[in-house]
Design a protein around this motif. Structure first.
Motif, PDB file in Angstrom:
ATOM      1  N   GLU A  99       3.256   6.657  53.145  1.00 35.97           N
ATOM      2  CA  GLU A  99       4.042   7.498  52.223  1.00 35.97           C
ATOM      3  C   GLU A  99       5.464   7.698  52.745  1.00 35.97           C
ATOM      4  N   ASN A 138      -3.786   6.799  48.061  1.00 37.69           N
ATOM      5  CA  ASN A 138      -4.282   7.518  49.247  1.00 37.69           C
ATOM      6  C   ASN A 138      -5.303   8.574  48.833  1.00 37.69           C
ATOM      7  N   ARG A 139      -4.987   9.301  47.759  1.00 32.65           N
ATOM      8  CA  ARG A 139      -5.917  10.359  47.309  1.00 32.65           C
ATOM      9  C   ARG A 139      -7.275   9.762  46.954  1.00 32.65           C
ATOM     10  N   LYS A 156       0.745   7.633  46.867  1.00 35.73           N
ATOM     11  CA  LYS A 156       0.036   8.904  47.075  1.00 35.73           C
ATOM     12  C   LYS A 156      -1.266   8.917  46.305  1.00 35.73           C
ATOM     13  N   ARG A 170       8.702   7.086  50.643  1.00 39.20           N
ATOM     14  CA  ARG A 170       9.579   8.250  50.397  1.00 39.20           C
ATOM     15  C   ARG A 170      11.027   7.888  50.723  1.00 39.20           C
ATOM     16  N   LEU A 224       6.399   5.842  45.614  1.00 43.32           N
ATOM     17  CA  LEU A 224       5.794   6.964  46.332  1.00 43.32           C
ATOM     18  C   LEU A 224       4.615   7.551  45.558  1.00 43.32           C
ATOM     19  N   ALA A 225       4.782   7.727  44.238  1.00 43.99           N
ATOM     20  CA  ALA A 225       3.719   8.382  43.458  1.00 43.99           C
ATOM     21  C   ALA A 225       2.435   7.547  43.474  1.00 43.99           C
ATOM     22  N   ALA A 285      -2.157   7.101  56.323  1.00 45.53           N
ATOM     23  CA  ALA A 285      -1.714   7.537  54.988  1.00 45.53           C
ATOM     24  C   ALA A 285      -0.268   8.051  55.024  1.00 45.53           C
ATOM     25  N   ASP A 286       0.038   8.888  56.027  1.00 44.20           N
ATOM     26  CA  ASP A 286       1.384   9.479  56.061  1.00 44.20           C
ATOM     27  C   ASP A 286       2.451   8.431  56.390  1.00 44.20           C
TER      28      ASP A 286
END
Ligand code: BG6
Length: 512
Positions: A465, A184-185, A181, A469, A177-178, A461-462
Protein backbone atom coordinates in the motif's frame (compact mmCIF):
# COMPACT_ATOMS: atom_id res chain seq x y z
CA UNK A 1 17.51 -17.00 0.49
CA UNK A 2 19.09 -20.02 -1.16
CA UNK A 3 22.80 -20.57 -1.06
CA UNK A 4 23.22 -22.57 -4.23
CA UNK A 5 24.37 -26.11 -3.68
CA UNK A 6 28.01 -26.42 -4.52
CA UNK A 7 28.59 -29.44 -2.32
CA UNK A 8 26.46 -32.48 -1.67
CA UNK A 9 26.21 -31.45 1.97
CA UNK A 10 24.67 -28.11 0.99
CA UNK A 11 22.34 -29.77 -1.42
CA UNK A 12 20.66 -31.91 1.20
CA UNK A 13 18.25 -29.28 2.53
CA UNK A 14 14.90 -29.94 0.95
CA UNK A 15 11.85 -27.83 1.74
CA UNK A 16 9.24 -29.36 4.05
CA UNK A 17 6.68 -31.78 2.63
CA UNK A 18 3.79 -30.04 0.93
CA UNK A 19 1.38 -29.86 -1.97
CA UNK A 20 1.78 -26.96 -4.35
CA UNK A 21 -1.54 -25.91 -5.87
CA UNK A 22 -0.83 -24.02 -9.07
CA UNK A 23 -3.78 -21.96 -10.28
CA UNK A 24 -3.17 -21.10 -13.93
CA UNK A 25 -1.11 -24.22 -14.66
CA UNK A 26 -1.69 -23.97 -18.42
CA UNK A 27 -0.54 -20.34 -18.55
CA UNK A 28 2.60 -18.64 -19.74
CA UNK A 29 4.08 -17.88 -16.31
CA UNK A 30 3.97 -21.53 -15.27
CA UNK A 31 5.50 -22.76 -18.54
CA UNK A 32 8.14 -20.06 -18.82
CA UNK A 33 9.22 -19.56 -15.21
CA UNK A 34 7.54 -21.63 -12.50
CA UNK A 35 8.09 -25.11 -13.95
CA UNK A 36 11.69 -24.28 -14.89
CA UNK A 37 12.18 -23.01 -11.32
CA UNK A 38 10.74 -26.23 -9.85
CA UNK A 39 12.99 -28.18 -12.18
CA UNK A 40 16.02 -26.24 -10.95
CA UNK A 41 14.96 -26.85 -7.34
CA UNK A 42 14.75 -30.57 -8.15
CA UNK A 43 18.28 -30.46 -9.59
CA UNK A 44 19.52 -28.69 -6.47
CA UNK A 45 17.67 -31.22 -4.26
CA UNK A 46 15.62 -28.46 -2.67
CA UNK A 47 12.17 -29.83 -3.47
CA UNK A 48 10.36 -31.52 -0.59
CA UNK A 49 10.95 -35.24 -0.39
CA UNK A 50 7.18 -35.74 -0.15
CA UNK A 51 5.86 -33.37 -2.71
CA UNK A 52 2.79 -33.05 -4.90
CA UNK A 53 1.64 -30.51 -7.47
CA UNK A 54 -2.01 -29.96 -8.24
CA UNK A 55 -2.60 -27.83 -11.32
CA UNK A 56 -5.88 -25.97 -11.67
CA UNK A 57 -7.17 -24.39 -14.86
CA UNK A 58 -10.23 -24.14 -17.06
CA UNK A 59 -8.74 -26.10 -19.96
CA UNK A 60 -10.28 -29.48 -20.54
CA UNK A 61 -7.12 -31.45 -21.06
CA UNK A 62 -5.88 -34.71 -19.62
CA UNK A 63 -3.07 -34.81 -17.11
CA UNK A 64 -0.97 -36.69 -19.71
CA UNK A 65 -1.45 -33.88 -22.20
CA UNK A 66 -0.56 -31.30 -19.58
CA UNK A 67 2.59 -33.19 -18.61
CA UNK A 68 3.47 -33.40 -22.26
CA UNK A 69 3.02 -29.66 -22.86
CA UNK A 70 5.08 -28.78 -19.82
CA UNK A 71 7.82 -31.24 -20.78
CA UNK A 72 8.05 -29.81 -24.26
CA UNK A 73 8.22 -26.26 -22.95
CA UNK A 74 10.96 -27.22 -20.51
CA UNK A 75 12.98 -28.95 -23.20
CA UNK A 76 12.69 -25.86 -25.39
CA UNK A 77 14.04 -23.70 -22.55
CA UNK A 78 16.88 -26.05 -21.70
CA UNK A 79 17.88 -26.08 -25.36
CA UNK A 80 17.95 -22.25 -25.54
CA UNK A 81 21.53 -21.08 -25.58
CA UNK A 82 21.18 -17.35 -25.02
CA UNK A 83 23.38 -15.50 -22.53
CA UNK A 84 20.35 -15.13 -20.34
CA UNK A 85 19.53 -18.87 -20.35
CA UNK A 86 17.73 -19.84 -17.18
CA UNK A 87 18.37 -23.58 -17.29
CA UNK A 88 21.21 -25.99 -17.80
CA UNK A 89 21.10 -28.97 -20.17
CA UNK A 90 17.99 -31.11 -19.76
CA UNK A 91 18.24 -33.67 -16.97
CA UNK A 92 15.54 -36.29 -17.27
CA UNK A 93 15.69 -37.48 -13.65
CA UNK A 94 15.24 -34.02 -12.19
CA UNK A 95 12.34 -33.25 -14.49
CA UNK A 96 10.65 -36.53 -13.63
CA UNK A 97 10.84 -35.63 -9.95
CA UNK A 98 8.65 -32.63 -10.86
CA UNK A 99 6.36 -33.86 -13.58
CA UNK A 100 5.47 -37.17 -11.95
CA UNK A 101 4.12 -35.32 -8.94
CA UNK A 102 1.56 -33.53 -11.05
CA UNK A 103 -2.18 -34.07 -10.94
CA UNK A 104 -4.75 -31.85 -12.55
CA UNK A 105 -8.11 -30.31 -11.66
CA UNK A 106 -10.03 -28.85 -14.55
CA UNK A 107 -12.60 -26.27 -13.55
CA UNK A 108 -13.48 -22.62 -13.41
CA UNK A 109 -11.79 -20.78 -10.56
CA UNK A 110 -15.08 -19.14 -9.55
CA UNK A 111 -17.00 -22.41 -9.40
CA UNK A 112 -17.38 -23.99 -5.92
CA UNK A 113 -17.29 -27.44 -7.57
CA UNK A 114 -13.63 -26.84 -8.54
CA UNK A 115 -12.74 -26.45 -4.88
CA UNK A 116 -14.65 -29.59 -3.93
CA UNK A 117 -12.56 -31.59 -6.38
CA UNK A 118 -9.45 -29.79 -5.14
CA UNK A 119 -10.28 -30.73 -1.55
CA UNK A 120 -10.65 -34.40 -2.54
CA UNK A 121 -7.32 -34.21 -4.33
CA UNK A 122 -5.61 -32.63 -1.31
CA UNK A 123 -7.11 -35.17 1.06
CA UNK A 124 -5.70 -37.99 -1.07
CA UNK A 125 -2.19 -36.52 -0.81
CA UNK A 126 -2.50 -35.67 2.90
CA UNK A 127 -0.78 -38.74 4.31
CA UNK A 128 2.35 -37.97 2.22
CA UNK A 129 2.48 -34.21 2.43
CA UNK A 130 1.34 -33.77 6.02
CA UNK A 131 -1.57 -31.58 4.92
CA UNK A 132 0.74 -28.63 4.15
CA UNK A 133 -0.48 -26.67 1.14
CA UNK A 134 1.03 -23.77 -0.78
CA UNK A 135 -1.52 -22.11 -3.08
CA UNK A 136 0.07 -20.20 -5.93
CA UNK A 137 -2.03 -17.74 -7.95
CA UNK A 138 -0.37 -17.62 -11.37
CA UNK A 139 -3.52 -16.23 -12.99
CA UNK A 140 -4.72 -12.90 -14.36
CA UNK A 141 -5.19 -10.36 -11.54
CA UNK A 142 -9.00 -10.21 -11.84
CA UNK A 143 -9.08 -13.79 -10.51
CA UNK A 144 -7.03 -13.14 -7.34
CA UNK A 145 -9.93 -12.05 -5.12
CA UNK A 146 -12.45 -14.64 -6.40
CA UNK A 147 -9.95 -17.48 -5.86
CA UNK A 148 -9.07 -16.30 -2.36
CA UNK A 149 -12.78 -16.11 -1.47
CA UNK A 150 -13.49 -19.58 -2.84
CA UNK A 151 -10.49 -21.03 -0.99
CA UNK A 152 -11.91 -19.48 2.18
CA UNK A 153 -15.46 -20.71 1.60
CA UNK A 154 -14.23 -24.24 0.91
CA UNK A 155 -12.32 -24.20 4.21
CA UNK A 156 -9.04 -24.81 2.39
CA UNK A 157 -7.15 -22.04 4.20
CA UNK A 158 -7.79 -23.65 7.59
CA UNK A 159 -4.68 -25.03 9.25
CA UNK A 160 -5.04 -28.09 11.40
CA UNK A 161 -2.83 -30.36 13.48
CA UNK A 162 0.50 -28.77 12.76
CA UNK A 163 -0.16 -28.42 9.04
CA UNK A 164 0.26 -25.06 7.32
CA UNK A 165 -1.62 -23.32 4.53
CA UNK A 166 -0.02 -20.45 2.60
CA UNK A 167 -0.74 -18.44 -0.50
CA UNK A 168 1.53 -16.80 -3.06
CA UNK A 169 -0.04 -13.94 -5.00
CA UNK A 170 1.64 -12.76 -8.17
CA UNK A 171 2.02 -9.19 -9.35
CA UNK A 172 0.15 -6.90 -10.06
CA UNK A 173 -1.29 -6.57 -6.57
CA UNK A 174 -3.96 -3.99 -7.39
CA UNK A 175 -3.87 -1.25 -9.99
CA UNK A 176 -4.05 1.68 -7.59
CA UNK A 177 -4.20 2.34 -3.86
CA UNK A 178 -7.93 1.60 -3.51
CA UNK A 179 -7.80 -1.74 -5.35
CA UNK A 180 -4.62 -2.82 -3.52
CA UNK A 181 -6.34 -2.07 -0.21
CA UNK A 182 -9.43 -3.98 -1.29
CA UNK A 183 -7.34 -7.01 -2.30
CA UNK A 184 -5.47 -6.87 1.01
CA UNK A 185 -8.79 -6.78 2.86
CA UNK A 186 -10.18 -9.78 0.97
CA UNK A 187 -7.00 -11.78 1.41
CA UNK A 188 -6.70 -10.95 5.10
CA UNK A 189 -10.27 -12.12 5.69
CA UNK A 190 -9.20 -15.60 4.62
CA UNK A 191 -5.49 -15.84 5.47
CA UNK A 192 -3.36 -14.32 8.26
CA UNK A 193 -0.59 -11.95 7.17
CA UNK A 194 2.08 -14.59 7.89
CA UNK A 195 0.34 -16.99 5.47
CA UNK A 196 0.41 -14.49 2.59
CA UNK A 197 3.37 -14.21 0.21
CA UNK A 198 2.99 -11.23 -2.15
CA UNK A 199 5.37 -11.67 -5.01
CA UNK A 200 7.78 -9.18 -6.51
CA UNK A 201 10.08 -11.26 -8.68
CA UNK A 202 12.84 -8.62 -8.51
CA UNK A 203 13.45 -9.83 -4.95
CA UNK A 204 14.38 -13.23 -6.37
CA UNK A 205 17.34 -11.69 -8.21
CA UNK A 206 20.70 -12.33 -6.57
CA UNK A 207 21.85 -8.83 -7.38
CA UNK A 208 18.82 -7.31 -5.66
CA UNK A 209 19.37 -9.43 -2.55
CA UNK A 210 23.00 -8.37 -2.67
CA UNK A 211 22.11 -4.69 -2.19
CA UNK A 212 21.69 -5.33 1.52
CA UNK A 213 24.66 -7.67 1.78
CA UNK A 214 26.79 -5.02 0.09
CA UNK A 215 25.52 -2.16 2.23
CA UNK A 216 25.51 -3.89 5.59
CA UNK A 217 28.18 -6.54 5.18
CA UNK A 218 31.01 -4.11 4.47
CA UNK A 219 32.53 -1.59 6.85
CA UNK A 220 33.56 0.60 3.94
CA UNK A 221 30.32 1.79 2.39
CA UNK A 222 27.78 2.43 5.14
CA UNK A 223 29.61 5.48 6.58
CA UNK A 224 29.46 7.09 3.11
CA UNK A 225 25.80 6.23 2.55
CA UNK A 226 24.18 9.56 3.38
CA UNK A 227 23.60 13.19 2.45
CA UNK A 228 27.11 14.21 3.59
CA UNK A 229 28.78 12.18 0.86
CA UNK A 230 26.12 11.40 -1.74
CA UNK A 231 25.01 13.96 -4.32
CA UNK A 232 22.14 11.98 -5.85
CA UNK A 233 20.99 8.49 -6.84
CA UNK A 234 19.74 7.26 -10.23
CA UNK A 235 17.72 4.08 -10.53
CA UNK A 236 17.18 2.82 -14.06
CA UNK A 237 15.21 -0.13 -15.38
CA UNK A 238 15.56 0.13 -19.14
CA UNK A 239 14.24 -2.60 -21.41
CA UNK A 240 14.80 -3.08 -25.12
CA UNK A 241 11.62 -5.09 -25.60
CA UNK A 242 8.35 -3.43 -26.57
CA UNK A 243 5.08 -4.73 -25.20
CA UNK A 244 5.38 -8.00 -27.16
CA UNK A 245 2.18 -10.05 -26.86
CA UNK A 246 0.95 -8.17 -23.81
CA UNK A 247 -0.68 -5.20 -25.53
CA UNK A 248 -4.11 -5.74 -23.95
CA UNK A 249 -2.67 -5.84 -20.41
CA UNK A 250 -0.10 -3.13 -20.97
CA UNK A 251 -2.40 -0.61 -22.57
CA UNK A 252 -4.54 -0.39 -19.44
CA UNK A 253 -1.49 -0.55 -17.20
CA UNK A 254 1.40 1.59 -18.47
CA UNK A 255 4.99 1.88 -17.33
CA UNK A 256 4.24 3.64 -14.05
CA UNK A 257 1.87 0.97 -12.67
CA UNK A 258 3.78 -1.91 -14.22
CA UNK A 259 7.18 -1.08 -12.77
CA UNK A 260 7.31 1.74 -10.23
CA UNK A 261 5.26 0.90 -7.09
CA UNK A 262 6.73 -2.59 -7.17
CA UNK A 263 10.12 -3.25 -8.80
CA UNK A 264 11.56 0.26 -8.67
CA UNK A 265 10.25 0.80 -5.14
CA UNK A 266 12.04 -2.36 -4.04
CA UNK A 267 15.33 -1.10 -5.41
CA UNK A 268 14.68 2.36 -4.00
CA UNK A 269 13.80 1.18 -0.51
CA UNK A 270 16.73 -1.23 -0.31
CA UNK A 271 19.16 1.55 -1.19
CA UNK A 272 17.54 4.11 1.08
CA UNK A 273 16.38 2.12 4.14
CA UNK A 274 18.03 2.24 7.55
CA UNK A 275 19.86 -0.89 8.73
CA UNK A 276 17.40 -3.48 10.06
CA UNK A 277 18.26 -5.35 13.28
CA UNK A 278 18.31 -8.63 11.36
CA UNK A 279 17.32 -10.17 8.04
CA UNK A 280 14.12 -11.43 9.67
CA UNK A 281 11.06 -10.79 7.52
CA UNK A 282 9.48 -8.19 9.76
CA UNK A 283 12.71 -6.45 10.77
CA UNK A 284 13.50 -5.91 7.10
CA UNK A 285 10.02 -4.99 5.99
CA UNK A 286 9.64 -2.51 8.87
CA UNK A 287 12.67 -0.59 7.65
CA UNK A 288 11.50 -0.62 4.04
CA UNK A 289 8.18 0.68 5.21
CA UNK A 290 9.74 3.47 7.29
CA UNK A 291 11.65 4.91 4.37
CA UNK A 292 8.60 4.80 2.08
CA UNK A 293 6.68 6.70 4.76
CA UNK A 294 9.14 9.60 4.76
CA UNK A 295 9.29 10.16 1.02
CA UNK A 296 8.08 13.69 0.44
CA UNK A 297 4.49 13.32 -0.84
CA UNK A 298 4.06 13.91 -4.56
CA UNK A 299 1.46 16.51 -5.48
CA UNK A 300 -1.05 15.82 -8.22
CA UNK A 301 -1.06 19.49 -9.21
CA UNK A 302 2.73 19.65 -9.63
CA UNK A 303 3.30 16.39 -11.55
CA UNK A 304 5.08 18.17 -14.41
CA UNK A 305 7.73 19.41 -11.94
CA UNK A 306 8.84 15.98 -10.76
CA UNK A 307 7.77 13.45 -13.40
CA UNK A 308 7.87 12.79 -17.13
CA UNK A 309 6.06 10.21 -19.16
CA UNK A 310 6.59 9.14 -22.73
CA UNK A 311 5.45 6.70 -25.37
CA UNK A 312 7.67 5.15 -28.01
CA UNK A 313 7.38 5.96 -31.69
CA UNK A 314 8.70 3.72 -34.44
CA UNK A 315 12.46 3.29 -34.52
CA UNK A 316 15.13 0.62 -34.37
CA UNK A 317 16.40 -1.30 -31.37
CA UNK A 318 19.72 -3.06 -31.79
CA UNK A 319 19.47 -2.66 -35.56
CA UNK A 320 15.95 -4.17 -35.72
CA UNK A 321 13.04 -2.02 -36.78
CA UNK A 322 10.36 -1.57 -34.13
CA UNK A 323 6.93 -0.17 -34.88
CA UNK A 324 5.41 2.54 -32.74
CA UNK A 325 3.60 1.53 -29.55
CA UNK A 326 0.23 2.53 -31.01
CA UNK A 327 0.65 -0.01 -33.80
CA UNK A 328 1.37 -2.92 -31.45
CA UNK A 329 -1.29 -5.66 -31.39
CA UNK A 330 -4.17 -5.06 -28.96
CA UNK A 331 -3.12 -1.46 -28.32
CA UNK A 332 -5.55 1.39 -28.92
CA UNK A 333 -4.29 3.28 -32.03
CA UNK A 334 -4.93 6.53 -30.12
CA UNK A 335 -3.53 5.22 -26.85
CA UNK A 336 -2.16 7.70 -24.29
CA UNK A 337 -0.57 4.99 -22.18
CA UNK A 338 3.02 5.69 -21.20
CA UNK A 339 5.78 3.22 -22.04
CA UNK A 340 8.35 5.36 -20.23
CA UNK A 341 8.18 7.01 -16.82
CA UNK A 342 10.73 9.07 -14.93
CA UNK A 343 10.35 10.74 -11.57
CA UNK A 344 12.23 12.53 -8.88
CA UNK A 345 11.76 11.58 -5.25
CA UNK A 346 13.04 13.19 -2.08
CA UNK A 347 13.31 11.64 1.33
CA UNK A 348 12.70 13.78 4.38
CA UNK A 349 14.94 12.18 6.96
CA UNK A 350 18.36 12.84 8.46
CA UNK A 351 20.15 10.43 6.16
CA UNK A 352 18.77 11.72 2.87
CA UNK A 353 17.30 15.22 3.12
CA UNK A 354 18.39 17.18 0.04
CA UNK A 355 19.54 14.10 -1.96
CA UNK A 356 17.29 13.54 -4.97
CA UNK A 357 16.53 10.02 -6.15
CA UNK A 358 15.79 9.90 -9.89
CA UNK A 359 13.89 6.84 -11.11
CA UNK A 360 13.24 5.90 -14.72
CA UNK A 361 11.93 2.93 -16.60
CA UNK A 362 11.03 2.38 -20.22
CA UNK A 363 10.29 -0.13 -22.95
CA UNK A 364 11.94 -0.07 -26.41
CA UNK A 365 15.01 1.70 -25.06
CA UNK A 366 18.46 1.72 -26.63
CA UNK A 367 19.94 -0.85 -24.26
CA UNK A 368 18.74 -3.24 -21.60
CA UNK A 369 20.07 -2.18 -18.25
CA UNK A 370 18.88 -2.24 -14.66
CA UNK A 371 21.21 -0.32 -12.42
CA UNK A 372 21.43 1.70 -9.27
CA UNK A 373 23.97 4.47 -9.68
CA UNK A 374 25.15 6.46 -6.70
CA UNK A 375 26.89 9.70 -7.45
CA UNK A 376 29.17 11.02 -4.73
CA UNK A 377 29.82 14.67 -4.06
CA UNK A 378 32.73 16.17 -5.91
CA UNK A 379 36.08 16.91 -4.34
CA UNK A 380 37.02 20.60 -4.00
CA UNK A 381 38.96 21.78 -7.01
CA UNK A 382 41.21 24.44 -5.42
CA UNK A 383 44.21 22.13 -5.03
CA UNK A 384 44.30 21.69 -8.81
CA UNK A 385 44.50 25.42 -9.47
CA UNK A 386 47.20 26.09 -12.08
CA UNK A 387 47.05 22.52 -13.46
CA UNK A 388 45.29 21.14 -16.52
CA UNK A 389 42.51 19.78 -14.27
CA UNK A 390 39.42 21.93 -14.67
CA UNK A 391 36.98 19.50 -13.10
CA UNK A 392 37.27 16.49 -10.85
CA UNK A 393 36.14 13.13 -12.16
CA UNK A 394 32.76 12.19 -10.71
CA UNK A 395 32.73 9.21 -8.38
CA UNK A 396 30.02 6.76 -9.32
CA UNK A 397 29.24 3.56 -7.49
CA UNK A 398 27.10 1.44 -9.78
CA UNK A 399 25.22 -1.67 -8.72
CA UNK A 400 24.48 -3.38 -12.02
CA UNK A 401 21.41 -5.52 -11.40
CA UNK A 402 21.19 -6.95 -14.93
CA UNK A 403 22.64 -7.82 -17.39
CA UNK A 404 26.43 -8.04 -16.77
CA UNK A 405 25.65 -8.39 -13.08
CA UNK A 406 28.26 -6.71 -10.94
CA UNK A 407 29.40 -3.59 -9.14
CA UNK A 408 31.75 -0.88 -10.32
CA UNK A 409 33.35 2.18 -8.83
CA UNK A 410 34.48 5.07 -10.96
CA UNK A 411 37.12 7.46 -9.71
CA UNK A 412 39.74 9.82 -11.09
CA UNK A 413 43.36 8.76 -11.61
CA UNK A 414 46.36 10.72 -12.77
CA UNK A 415 47.07 10.21 -16.45
CA UNK A 416 50.71 9.07 -16.66
CA UNK A 417 52.98 11.83 -17.94
CA UNK A 418 54.63 15.04 -16.86
CA UNK A 419 51.39 17.07 -16.66
CA UNK A 420 48.78 16.69 -13.95
CA UNK A 421 45.70 15.42 -15.70
CA UNK A 422 42.85 13.30 -14.37
CA UNK A 423 41.03 10.56 -16.18
CA UNK A 424 38.02 8.50 -15.14
CA UNK A 425 38.96 4.90 -14.35
CA UNK A 426 36.89 2.01 -13.04
CA UNK A 427 37.24 -0.84 -10.57
CA UNK A 428 34.81 -3.59 -11.25
CA UNK A 429 33.41 -6.82 -9.89
CA UNK A 430 31.48 -9.19 -12.16
CA UNK A 431 29.48 -12.05 -10.69
CA UNK A 432 30.46 -14.38 -13.49
CA UNK A 433 34.15 -13.87 -12.77
CA UNK A 434 33.85 -14.75 -9.08
CA UNK A 435 30.97 -17.12 -8.63
CA UNK A 436 30.10 -20.33 -10.29
CA UNK A 437 26.37 -19.72 -10.33
CA UNK A 438 24.11 -22.04 -12.23
CA UNK A 439 21.51 -20.45 -14.52
CA UNK A 440 18.19 -19.77 -12.81
CA UNK A 441 14.86 -18.03 -13.27
CA UNK A 442 14.97 -16.05 -10.01
CA UNK A 443 11.79 -17.82 -8.88
CA UNK A 444 13.63 -20.73 -7.24
CA UNK A 445 14.50 -18.81 -4.07
CA UNK A 446 11.02 -17.36 -3.83
CA UNK A 447 9.19 -20.70 -4.16
CA UNK A 448 11.61 -22.37 -1.78
CA UNK A 449 11.26 -19.57 0.79
CA UNK A 450 7.46 -19.69 0.60
CA UNK A 451 7.64 -23.45 1.30
CA UNK A 452 9.88 -22.69 4.29
CA UNK A 453 7.55 -19.93 5.46
CA UNK A 454 10.25 -17.25 5.16
CA UNK A 455 8.62 -14.02 4.02
CA UNK A 456 11.80 -11.91 3.93
CA UNK A 457 11.68 -11.64 0.14
CA UNK A 458 7.95 -10.94 -0.07
CA UNK A 459 5.87 -7.83 0.36
CA UNK A 460 3.79 -7.15 3.44
CA UNK A 461 0.32 -5.57 3.10
CA UNK A 462 1.57 -2.18 4.30
CA UNK A 463 4.60 -2.25 1.95
CA UNK A 464 2.33 -2.79 -1.04
CA UNK A 465 0.00 0.00 0.00
CA UNK A 466 2.90 2.38 0.68
CA UNK A 467 4.14 1.92 -2.90
CA UNK A 468 0.73 2.67 -4.35
CA UNK A 469 0.09 5.55 -1.93
CA UNK A 470 3.29 7.20 -3.08
CA UNK A 471 2.46 7.18 -6.78
CA UNK A 472 -1.31 7.64 -6.52
CA UNK A 473 -1.15 11.45 -7.07
CA UNK A 474 0.88 10.82 -10.22
CA UNK A 475 -1.57 8.18 -11.45
CA UNK A 476 -4.35 10.74 -10.91
CA UNK A 477 -2.43 13.50 -12.68
CA UNK A 478 -1.68 11.27 -15.68
CA UNK A 479 -5.27 10.08 -15.90
CA UNK A 480 -6.15 13.62 -17.03
CA UNK A 481 -6.51 13.61 -20.82
CA UNK A 482 -4.79 17.04 -20.91
CA UNK A 483 -1.63 15.81 -19.17
CA UNK A 484 1.53 15.89 -21.24
CA UNK A 485 2.64 12.69 -22.95
CA UNK A 486 6.08 13.02 -24.54
CA UNK A 487 7.33 10.69 -27.23
CA UNK A 488 10.67 9.04 -27.99
CA UNK A 489 11.94 6.95 -30.87
CA UNK A 490 12.24 3.23 -30.15
CA UNK A 491 15.91 2.52 -29.57
CA UNK A 492 16.65 5.87 -27.93
CA UNK A 493 17.42 6.81 -24.32
CA UNK A 494 13.86 8.05 -23.73
CA UNK A 495 12.16 11.42 -24.21
CA UNK A 496 14.20 14.67 -24.12
CA UNK A 497 11.78 15.94 -21.47
CA UNK A 498 13.34 13.41 -19.09
CA UNK A 499 16.74 15.00 -19.72
CA UNK A 500 15.25 18.32 -18.69
CA UNK A 501 14.01 16.85 -15.42
CA UNK A 502 17.62 16.45 -14.33
CA UNK A 503 19.05 19.41 -16.24
CA UNK A 504 16.87 21.68 -14.08
CA UNK A 505 18.84 20.41 -11.07
CA UNK A 506 22.17 20.81 -12.92
CA UNK A 507 22.48 17.05 -13.40
CA UNK A 508 22.23 14.52 -16.23
CA UNK A 509 21.16 10.90 -16.61
CA UNK A 510 23.92 8.40 -17.07
CA UNK A 511 24.03 7.13 -20.64
CA UNK A 512 22.08 3.88 -21.05
C1 BG6 B 1 7.31 -7.47 -15.06
C2 BG6 B 1 6.66 -6.43 -15.93
O1 BG6 B 1 6.81 -7.40 -13.75
O2 BG6 B 1 8.72 -7.24 -15.04
C3 BG6 B 1 7.24 -6.48 -17.33
O3 BG6 B 1 5.26 -6.68 -15.97
C4 BG6 B 1 8.74 -6.34 -17.29
O4 BG6 B 1 6.67 -5.47 -18.15
C5 BG6 B 1 9.34 -7.34 -16.31
O5 BG6 B 1 9.24 -6.56 -18.59
C6 BG6 B 1 10.83 -7.09 -16.12
O6 BG6 B 1 11.37 -8.14 -15.37
P1 BG6 B 1 12.81 -8.71 -15.70
O7 BG6 B 1 13.05 -9.74 -14.65
O8 BG6 B 1 12.74 -9.26 -17.10
O9 BG6 B 1 13.73 -7.55 -15.61
Amino acid sequence: MIDRPETEENAARPAPSCTLVLFGITGDLVHRLLMPALYNLARWKRLPVDFAIVGVSRSEISVEQLRNDLSQALQRYTAAKSEEAKLEAFEQNAWERVVHQLTYVSGHVDDPATYKTLLECLNKRKPDTGGNVLFYLAVAPQFFAPIVRRIGEAGLAREGQGAWRRIVIEKPFGRDLASAKALNRTTLQVFREDQIFRMDHFLGKETVQNILAFRFGNGLFEPLWNRDRIDHVQITVAETVGVERRGAFYDVTGALRDMVPNHLMQLFSMVAMEPPISFGADALRDKKQEVLMVVRPLLESAAADYAVRGQYEGGAVGGRAMQSYRKEPNVDPASRTETYAALRLEIDNWRWAGVPFYLRTGKAMRARSTEIAIRFKEAPLAIFCGTAVKQCVPNWLVLQIQPNEGISLQFGAKVPGPDLKLSAVKMGFLYKEYFNTSPSTGYETLIYDAMLGDATLFQRADNIEAGWRLIQPLLDAWADSQSILASYPAGSAGPCEAERLLARDGRAWRPT
